[in-house]
Design an enzyme around this catalytic site. Structure first.
Site, PDB file in Angstrom:
ATOM      1  N   SER A   1      37.565  23.873  61.404  1.00  0.00           N
ATOM      2  CA  SER A   1      36.954  23.897  60.057  1.00  0.00           C
ATOM      3  C   SER A   1      37.223  22.564  59.380  1.00  0.00           C
ATOM      4  CB  SER A   1      37.574  25.013  59.219  1.00  0.00           C
ATOM      5  OG  SER A   1      37.234  24.848  57.866  1.00  0.00           O
TER       6      SER A   1
ATOM      7  N   TYR B   1      45.198  28.932  56.127  1.00  0.00           N
ATOM      8  CA  TYR B   1      43.972  28.802  56.938  1.00  0.00           C
ATOM      9  C   TYR B   1      43.805  27.352  57.373  1.00  0.00           C
ATOM     10  CZ  TYR B   1      38.915  28.736  57.958  1.00  0.00           C
ATOM     11  OH  TYR B   1      37.687  28.573  58.554  1.00  0.00           O
TER      12      TYR B   1
HETATM   13  N1  LIG Z   1      31.615  30.518  57.948  1.00  0.00           N
HETATM   14  C1  LIG Z   1      32.099  29.338  57.617  1.00  0.00           C
HETATM   15  O1  LIG Z   1      31.750  28.761  56.580  1.00  0.00           O
HETATM   16  C2  LIG Z   1      33.082  28.643  58.521  1.00  0.00           C
HETATM   17  C3  LIG Z   1      33.379  27.297  58.259  1.00  0.00           C
HETATM   18  C4  LIG Z   1      34.271  26.632  59.076  1.00  0.00           C
HETATM   19  C5  LIG Z   1      34.841  27.283  60.149  1.00  0.00           C
HETATM   20  N2  LIG Z   1      34.558  28.599  60.371  1.00  0.00           N
HETATM   21  C6  LIG Z   1      35.218  29.230  61.509  1.00  0.00           C
HETATM   22  O2  LIG Z   1      34.230  29.779  62.373  1.00  0.00           O
HETATM   23  C7  LIG Z   1      34.760  30.920  63.047  1.00  0.00           C
HETATM   24  C8  LIG Z   1      33.795  32.081  62.870  1.00  0.00           C
HETATM   25  O3  LIG Z   1      33.649  32.314  61.483  1.00  0.00           O
HETATM   26  P1  LIG Z   1      32.479  33.228  60.889  1.00  0.00           P
HETATM   27  O4  LIG Z   1      32.217  32.724  59.535  1.00  0.00           O
HETATM   28  O5  LIG Z   1      31.394  33.362  61.865  1.00  0.00           O
HETATM   29  O6  LIG Z   1      33.291  34.637  60.758  1.00  0.00           O
HETATM   30  P2  LIG Z   1      32.744  36.139  60.736  1.00  0.00           P
HETATM   31  O7  LIG Z   1      31.317  36.151  60.329  1.00  0.00           O
HETATM   32  O8  LIG Z   1      33.733  36.904  59.927  1.00  0.00           O
HETATM   33  O9  LIG Z   1      32.833  36.594  62.270  1.00  0.00           O
HETATM   34  C9  LIG Z   1      34.098  36.620  62.896  1.00  0.00           C
HETATM   35  C10 LIG Z   1      33.978  37.250  64.267  1.00  0.00           C
HETATM   36  O10 LIG Z   1      35.298  37.315  64.841  1.00  0.00           O
HETATM   37  C11 LIG Z   1      35.644  38.684  65.137  1.00  0.00           C
HETATM   38  N3  LIG Z   1      37.074  38.870  64.891  1.00  0.00           N
HETATM   39  C12 LIG Z   1      37.750  38.696  63.733  1.00  0.00           C
HETATM   40  N4  LIG Z   1      39.041  39.006  63.897  1.00  0.00           N
HETATM   41  C13 LIG Z   1      39.190  39.385  65.187  1.00  0.00           C
HETATM   42  C14 LIG Z   1      40.298  39.846  65.969  1.00  0.00           C
HETATM   43  N5  LIG Z   1      41.531  40.017  65.434  1.00  0.00           N
HETATM   44  N6  LIG Z   1      40.097  40.150  67.259  1.00  0.00           N
HETATM   45  C15 LIG Z   1      38.851  40.017  67.825  1.00  0.00           C
HETATM   46  N7  LIG Z   1      37.780  39.597  67.137  1.00  0.00           N
HETATM   47  C16 LIG Z   1      37.942  39.294  65.840  1.00  0.00           C
HETATM   48  C17 LIG Z   1      34.742  39.514  64.190  1.00  0.00           C
HETATM   49  O11 LIG Z   1      34.495  40.835  64.651  1.00  0.00           O
HETATM   50  P3  LIG Z   1      35.417  42.083  64.149  1.00  0.00           P
HETATM   51  O12 LIG Z   1      35.630  41.894  62.689  1.00  0.00           O
HETATM   52  O13 LIG Z   1      34.640  43.300  64.519  1.00  0.00           O
HETATM   53  O14 LIG Z   1      36.686  41.991  64.938  1.00  0.00           O
HETATM   54  C18 LIG Z   1      33.462  38.677  64.241  1.00  0.00           C
HETATM   55  O15 LIG Z   1      32.723  38.967  65.412  1.00  0.00           O
HETATM   56  C19 LIG Z   1      36.145  31.190  62.449  1.00  0.00           C
HETATM   57  O16 LIG Z   1      37.131  30.640  63.302  1.00  0.00           O
HETATM   58  C20 LIG Z   1      36.105  30.416  61.133  1.00  0.00           C
HETATM   59  O17 LIG Z   1      37.372  29.989  60.719  1.00  0.00           O
HETATM   60  C21 LIG Z   1      33.696  29.297  59.592  1.00  0.00           C
END
Ligand SMILES: NC(=O)c1ccc[n+]([C@@H]2O[C@H](COP(=O)([O-])OP(=O)(O)OC[C@H]3O[C@@H](n4cnc5c(N)ncnc54)[C@H](OP(=O)(O)O)[C@@H]3O)[C@@H](O)[C@H]2O)c1
Length: 217
Positions: free
Chosen positions: A156, A169
């Site tokens: 991130s 985070y």
């Molecule tokens: N969205 C942003 O703006 C952004 C920006 C920078 C970086 N990121 C990074 O990108 C990655 C994905 O983010 P996102 O925004 O796509 O998140 P998201 O929409 O919340 O999706 C997260 C995914 O991870 C799974 N997950 C969460 N905790 C888990 C666990 N303990 N065990 C197994 N699976 C788990 C969730 O499914 P379940 O909840 O069913 O387990 C879901 O499939 C993360 O590492 C985040 O830090 C996101």
């Protein structure tokens, strides 16, 4: 995401992921979901995981309906034995060869630095950093066996600059960035490329949940 042509090749037909294998953690929502579709759309066989069986089943049904080759299982990546169980399934499913590992699953906790509890610290470190490290470690032999391995950490921008109310985070992502450099150096000899992607804000369920937190308004 761009639509792929029917042969799973790029628009100009110069490249494809046919025959490649990929593990994407957290593929049922947000960024991970888009990555699964992108890789499968180019012909890769993809394995994914999340904690919610119903959401996983819905995704698998939808993907199979589109002709994508995707398998998955439920796994809580905060728990070491469940990570080991996941990797046993992945090793069997891909018969010991993995081309692409995407360490994507993660959570965001938003609080002033003084208010994080011991449990907050433990859970976010476990999923965002410890799990990514541990999965990579177990995947190393099968990435190496593919003779063309790729590991991508979804980091991130928070791991590179200071943003408000996300100190732990941010620390997990900064640790991930340094782990990326070290693994890239150590694993180059095994033909495994290691990279990190550091997105800014992407509208996903993770961001929707953070927006509901009054501290982020
Ligand atoms: N969205 C942003 O703006 C952004 C920006 C920078 C970086 N990121 C990074 O990108 C990655 C994905 O983010 P996102 O925004 O796509 O998140 P998201 O929409 O919340 O999706 C997260 C995914 O991870 C799974 N997950 C969460 N905790 C888990 C666990 N303990 N065990 C197994 N699976 C788990 C969730 O499914 P379940 O909840 O069913 O387990 C879901 O499939 C993360 O590492 C985040 O830090 C996101």
């Amino acid at each position: 995401m761009a639509e792929k042509n029917e042969s799973n090749n790029s628009e100009d037909g110069r490249w494809t992921l046919q025959g490649k294998t990929a593990l994407v953690t957290g593929g049922t929502k947000g960024i991970g979901h888009a990555i699964v579709e992108e890789l499968a759309g180019f012909g890769a066989t993809v394995y994914t995981c999340c904690r919610n069986q119903e959401q996983l089943d819905q995704c698998l049904e939808k993907w199979r309906g589109k002709g994508y080759k995707v398998e998955g299982c439920v796994c809580d990546l905060t728990l070491r034995p469940q990570r080991e169980m996941l990797m046993e399934k992945v090793i069997n499913f891909f018969q010991g060869k993995l081309n692409i590992l995407i360490n994507n699953a993660g959570i965001l906790l938003v609080k002033p630095a003084t208010e994080f509890t011991e449990d907050d610290y433990s859970i976010i470190m476990k999923i965002n950093f410890e799990a990514s490290h541990h999965i990579s470690q177990i995947a190393h032999p099968i990435l190496k066996a593919s003779e063309s391995g790729n590991t991508v950490f979804i980091s991130s921008i928070a791991g590179l600059v200071a943003l408000p109310t996300s100190s732990i985070y941010a620390a997990t992502k900064a640790a991930m960035n340094q782990l990326t450099r070290n693994l890239a150096y150590e694993w180059a000899k095994d033909n495994i490329r290691v990279n990190a992607v550091a997105p800014s804000i992407i509208n996903t369920p993770l961001i929707e949940a953070a927006k509901k937190n009054p501290l982020t308004k």
